[in-house]
Design a protein around this motif. Sequence first.
Motif, short mmCIF file in Angstrom:
data_model
loop_
_atom_site.label_atom_id
_atom_site.label_comp_id
_atom_site.label_asym_id
_atom_site.label_seq_id
_atom_site.Cartn_x
_atom_site.Cartn_y
_atom_site.Cartn_z
N PRO A 60 28.15 29.82 59.74
CA PRO A 60 27.98 30.49 58.44
C PRO A 60 28.19 29.52 57.29
CG PRO A 60 29.33 31.82 59.90
CD PRO A 60 29.16 30.51 60.58
N LEU A 61 27.52 29.79 56.16
CA LEU A 61 27.60 28.88 55.02
C LEU A 61 29.03 28.63 54.52
CD1 LEU A 61 24.48 29.76 52.83
CD2 LEU A 61 24.91 27.68 54.14
N PRO A 62 29.89 29.67 54.43
CA PRO A 62 31.27 29.39 53.98
C PRO A 62 31.99 28.41 54.90
CG PRO A 62 30.81 31.73 53.82
CD PRO A 62 29.66 31.13 54.55
N ASP A 63 31.76 28.53 56.22
CA ASP A 63 32.38 27.60 57.15
C ASP A 63 31.83 26.19 56.95
OD1 ASP A 63 33.82 29.68 58.15
OD2 ASP A 63 32.62 29.93 59.97
N GLN A 64 30.52 26.10 56.73
CA GLN A 64 29.92 24.79 56.50
C GLN A 64 30.47 24.14 55.23
OE1 GLN A 64 25.62 24.39 56.94
NE2 GLN A 64 25.54 26.36 58.02
N PHE A 65 30.62 24.94 54.17
CA PHE A 65 31.15 24.38 52.93
C PHE A 65 32.60 23.95 53.11
CE2 PHE A 65 33.25 24.93 48.73
CZ PHE A 65 32.58 23.92 48.06
#
Length: 331
Positions: A60-65
């Motif tokens: 997920p994007l939050p994890d990637q960020f």
Amino acid sequence: MLQLIAKRVAAMVVILLVLTAVLFGLQKVSPLDPAHAMLGANATAPAIAAQRHLLGLDRPLPDQFGHYLAALLQGDLGESYRTRSPVRADLGTFAPATVELMLFALAFALVLAVLLAVGTTLRWPGARVFRLVLFVGASAPPFLLAIAGILLFYAHLGWLPATGRTGIADAPTGPTGLLTVDGVLAGRFDVVTDALSHLVLPALAVAIGPAVSIGRVLRSSLVGTIRSDYVRTAHAKGLRERQVMVRHVIRNSLGPALSMTGLQAGLMFAGVLVIEQVFSWPGVGQYMAQSIPVGDFPAIAGVTLLLGAGYVVINTTVDLLQGIADPRINV
């Protein structure tokens, strides 16, 4: 003063976080697939999927960020698609040249600005000619000044070199990466003089425009301060002109000039990147120019973060210097 420092440092951190988030978002909306770029054009779909999983691009994007931010805090800027080396290592190679050029350009800009402001305010002999030369130079774009400088001082007069950082093959490469400093530390003054001769043209091409902007603001501030009541009182007490200028006029006129210096620093960063192309200067401008055509996003983001952090740090430093020059500033 401590309150001012805390506020400016907190603002600096917030700005850098926003810049990081913007770069992360641009990477995600870019049509370039990092996994595909790393593996090459002939990579198979299973290999690309495996590489995406290895890079965490399927999270997920939050994890990637969060992973991206944590890596940045550890100094990990990713791996360049073009050089196949860590971006941090590449920047360690190219950044010292840009830092050295930027420092000399800023020093030239400040010296020229002070000469312009003080000379025209006190009406030194030749100040009008000096002002005219600077204004004419500032009206031209930096790359045009650079080309004109090469044609005049290299091609016609033969006084200064046109390209590169040094003409000495065995110049020291450490410990700072700044040739002028490393030459002094190694006792190689031939390297120092050669590096200075290579710095003059590109540094002046970057510095002239900001020098005029800073000098005009400083001159306006000096004129207003000279007409103030406390300066007239200092003259009435019998203080010498030099004492009045140093103790009362210059210090109380620095605030606006420091603000303009911070603003011009950002323009100088952009000017340095262009000037490096004209003079074949081996800095981050060259590195970025080679990375853009191949879509090397980690390298582009690394340079952007480096320049953004430099700009923010310079402006924070300027704010703190304003607080030192004028203790009334506490917000």
